[in-house]
Enzyme design. Structure first.
Site, PDB file in Angstrom:
ATOM      1  N   ASP A 176       1.206   0.389  10.746  1.00 19.00           N
ATOM      2  CA  ASP A 176       1.423  -0.189   9.417  1.00 19.00           C
ATOM      3  C   ASP A 176       0.271  -1.107   9.025  1.00 19.00           C
ATOM      4  O   ASP A 176       0.070  -2.145   9.658  1.00 19.00           O
ATOM      5  CB  ASP A 176       2.750  -0.962   9.408  1.00 19.00           C
ATOM      6  CG  ASP A 176       3.173  -1.341   8.004  1.00 19.00           C
ATOM      7  OD1 ASP A 176       2.488  -0.961   7.037  1.00 19.00           O
ATOM      8  OD2 ASP A 176       4.205  -2.029   7.884  1.00 19.00           O
ATOM      9  N   MET A 193       1.335  -3.338  13.917  1.00 24.19           N
ATOM     10  CA  MET A 193       0.704  -3.801  12.673  1.00 24.19           C
ATOM     11  C   MET A 193      -0.810  -3.735  12.825  1.00 24.19           C
ATOM     12  O   MET A 193      -1.379  -4.265  13.783  1.00 24.19           O
ATOM     13  CB  MET A 193       1.117  -5.250  12.362  1.00 24.19           C
ATOM     14  CG  MET A 193       2.584  -5.470  12.047  1.00 24.19           C
ATOM     15  SD  MET A 193       3.223  -4.502  10.656  1.00 24.19           S
ATOM     16  CE  MET A 193       2.186  -5.051   9.312  1.00 24.19           C
ATOM     17  N   MET A 242      10.139  -8.474   7.354  1.00 26.23           N
ATOM     18  CA  MET A 242       9.191  -9.558   7.651  1.00 26.23           C
ATOM     19  C   MET A 242       9.883 -10.848   7.230  1.00 26.23           C
ATOM     20  O   MET A 242       9.494 -11.498   6.242  1.00 26.23           O
ATOM     21  CB  MET A 242       7.875  -9.315   6.910  1.00 26.23           C
ATOM     22  CG  MET A 242       7.062  -8.185   7.542  1.00 26.23           C
ATOM     23  SD  MET A 242       5.827  -7.490   6.445  1.00 26.23           S
ATOM     24  CE  MET A 242       6.835  -6.304   5.555  1.00 26.23           C
ATOM     25  N   MET A 271      10.008  -9.102   2.533  1.00 28.30           N
ATOM     26  CA  MET A 271       9.258 -10.334   2.876  1.00 28.30           C
ATOM     27  C   MET A 271       9.979 -11.548   2.301  1.00 28.30           C
ATOM     28  O   MET A 271      10.507 -11.490   1.185  1.00 28.30           O
ATOM     29  CB  MET A 271       7.851 -10.265   2.285  1.00 28.30           C
ATOM     30  CG  MET A 271       7.058  -9.051   2.719  1.00 28.30           C
ATOM     31  SD  MET A 271       5.385  -9.106   2.080  1.00 28.30           S
ATOM     32  CE  MET A 271       4.774  -7.493   2.612  1.00 28.30           C
ATOM     33  N   ASP A 277       9.200  -2.748   2.471  1.00 25.17           N
ATOM     34  CA  ASP A 277       8.692  -4.001   3.038  1.00 25.17           C
ATOM     35  C   ASP A 277       9.456  -5.198   2.500  1.00 25.17           C
ATOM     36  O   ASP A 277       9.301  -5.576   1.342  1.00 25.17           O
ATOM     37  CB  ASP A 277       7.199  -4.153   2.700  1.00 25.17           C
ATOM     38  CG  ASP A 277       6.340  -3.220   3.518  1.00 25.17           C
ATOM     39  OD1 ASP A 277       6.423  -3.278   4.760  1.00 25.17           O
ATOM     40  OD2 ASP A 277       5.593  -2.415   2.923  1.00 25.17           O
ATOM     41  N   HIS A 288      11.334  -2.451   6.892  1.00 20.64           N
ATOM     42  CA  HIS A 288      10.478  -3.329   7.699  1.00 20.64           C
ATOM     43  C   HIS A 288      10.761  -4.775   7.300  1.00 20.64           C
ATOM     44  O   HIS A 288      10.369  -5.217   6.219  1.00 20.64           O
ATOM     45  CB  HIS A 288       9.004  -2.951   7.414  1.00 20.64           C
ATOM     46  CG  HIS A 288       7.999  -3.805   8.129  1.00 20.64           C
ATOM     47  ND1 HIS A 288       6.653  -3.785   7.795  1.00 20.64           N
ATOM     48  CD2 HIS A 288       8.120  -4.685   9.159  1.00 20.64           C
ATOM     49  CE1 HIS A 288       6.002  -4.620   8.590  1.00 20.64           C
ATOM     50  NE2 HIS A 288       6.864  -5.182   9.415  1.00 20.64           N
ATOM     51  N   SER A 332       4.644   3.216   1.615  1.00 20.45           N
ATOM     52  CA  SER A 332       5.281   1.910   1.402  1.00 20.45           C
ATOM     53  C   SER A 332       5.395   1.649  -0.095  1.00 20.45           C
ATOM     54  O   SER A 332       4.386   1.626  -0.813  1.00 20.45           O
ATOM     55  CB  SER A 332       4.438   0.806   2.041  1.00 20.45           C
ATOM     56  OG  SER A 332       4.843  -0.438   1.496  1.00 20.45           O
ATOM     57  N   HIS A 347       9.050   3.751   3.243  1.00 21.32           N
ATOM     58  CA  HIS A 347       8.931   2.467   3.949  1.00 21.32           C
ATOM     59  C   HIS A 347       9.151   1.325   2.959  1.00 21.32           C
ATOM     60  O   HIS A 347       8.527   1.273   1.895  1.00 21.32           O
ATOM     61  CB  HIS A 347       7.535   2.398   4.564  1.00 21.32           C
ATOM     62  CG  HIS A 347       7.250   1.195   5.401  1.00 21.32           C
ATOM     63  ND1 HIS A 347       7.603   1.103   6.736  1.00 21.32           N
ATOM     64  CD2 HIS A 347       6.616   0.033   5.113  1.00 21.32           C
ATOM     65  CE1 HIS A 347       7.193  -0.053   7.227  1.00 21.32           C
ATOM     66  NE2 HIS A 347       6.595  -0.735   6.256  1.00 21.32           N
TER      67      HIS A 347
HETATM   68  O1  LIG Z   1       4.001  -4.224   6.024  1.00 15.86           O
HETATM   69  C1  LIG Z   1       3.103  -4.175   5.211  1.00 15.86           C
HETATM   70  C2  LIG Z   1       2.300  -5.383   4.909  1.00 15.86           C
HETATM   71  O2  LIG Z   1       2.781  -6.476   5.601  1.00 15.86           O
HETATM   72  C3  LIG Z   1       2.839  -2.891   4.448  1.00 15.86           C
HETATM   73  O3  LIG Z   1       3.726  -1.894   4.892  1.00 15.86           O
HETATM   74  C4  LIG Z   1       1.428  -2.398   4.609  1.00 15.86           C
HETATM   75  O4  LIG Z   1       0.478  -3.361   4.366  1.00 15.86           O
HETATM   76  C5  LIG Z   1       1.204  -1.150   3.783  1.00 15.86           C
HETATM   77  O5  LIG Z   1       0.279  -1.336   2.800  1.00 15.86           O
HETATM   78  P1  LIG Z   1      -1.242  -0.767   2.857  1.00 15.86           P
HETATM   79  O6  LIG Z   1      -1.157   0.665   3.303  1.00 15.86           O
HETATM   80  O7  LIG Z   1      -1.699  -0.931   1.443  1.00 15.86           O
HETATM   81  O8  LIG Z   1      -1.987  -1.610   3.850  1.00 15.86           O
HETATM   82 FE   LIG Z   2       5.402  -2.568   6.324  1.00 17.67          FE
END
Ligand SMILES: O=C(CO)[C@H](O)[C@H](O)COP(=O)(O)O
Ligand SMILES: [Fe+2]
Length: 229
Positions: free
Chosen positions: A176, A141, A72, A41, A39, A70, A12, A37
């Site tokens: 994730d 998640m 969010m 948000m 993210d 992804h 990510s 990946h």
């Molecule tokens: O969607 C996510 C958070 O909402 C990230 O993809 C996820 O947290 C990855 O980070 P880490 O491996 O540091 O936990």
């Molecule tokens: Fe993610």
């Protein structure tokens, strides 16, 4: 994008250098990442803001493989075309992000993109029971979404339930949050095949010193493959 259930590591870029995303994507792929990946948000569905479709379009030429987006965000539907045009290979929306996940998945596939659905830790596997034939990926998640670097929440029972529900359908199970060489075997053994890793993939490296990225990815992959059922 062809389907297979081999272990895929998806770093990510939430854990990359935000001033250097293009070079970071090239470095992490050169060091063995299977997917990248991304993210997204919105400060509304989750309490953090990252980036949008323009940033995805900007990094697309720097990613040879799969760009895994992804979302969010809430609402999702007004932005699907923009992320598809930005070059996403997979767009994942949260089942909690609105009342019409079936319509959202239809729209993602309609845009020519693989459709993913994400489940927060508090959402049961049964939430996707009636949309399996609309889905190319289920993202489980293992943290509450919004931030990288959080502690892994054990969702192995949910992963096993989903694997059973999926049967022989060509659906990826992606994990994730908090994935590292210690937690990777748990989720792989339960039936996951795509492992997102932010902090654990980018730890200790940089674009000018990318070798630690490779060591991190190899360690997560070896841990996962050691017990992969
Ligand atoms: O969607 C996510 C958070 O909402 C990230 O993809 C996820 O947290 C990855 O980070 P880490 O491996 O540091 O936990
Ligand atoms: Fe993610």
């Amino acid at each position: 994008m062809t389907f297979d259930r081999s272990i895929k590591i998806a770093p990510s870029i939430l854990a990359a250098d935000f001033a250097n995303f293009g070079a970071e994507c090239e470095a992490i792929e050169a060091q063995g990442a299977d997917w990248v990946h991304v993210d997204v948000m919105d400060g509304h569905f989750v309490p953090n803001i990252t980036f949008g479709p323009a940033m995805c379009a900007a990094i697309r030429p720097h990613i040879k493989g799969v760009m895994d987006v992804h979302l969010m965000i809430s609402p999702v539907d007004p932005y699907i075309d923009a992320f598809a045009k930005a070059g996403a290979d997979v767009i994942t929306a949260h089942v909690e992000a609105g009342p019409h996940i079936h319509r959202t998945l239809q729209a993602i596939r309609g845009a020519g993109v693989k459709a993913g659905v994400a489940l927060n830790p508090g959402t049961p596997a049964s939430a996707v029971a009636d949309i399996l034939d609309m889905t190319d990926l289920i993202c489980v998640m293992t943290v509450n979404p919004g931030f990288g670097g959080q502690k892994f929440i054990d969702m192995t029972a949910k992963i096993r339930t989903l694997r059973e529900m999926i049967g022989d359908r060509p659906i990826h199970i992606e994990i994730d949050g908090g994935v590292d060489p210690k937690t990777a075997p748990l989720v792989a053994q339960a039936g996951a095949d795509v492992l997102v890793a932010g902090s654990a993939a980018f730890k200790g490296g940089s674009v000018s010193n990318p070798a630690p990225y490779g060591e991190n990815i190899r360690a997560i992959r070896a841990a996962a493959e050691g017990t992969y059922a």
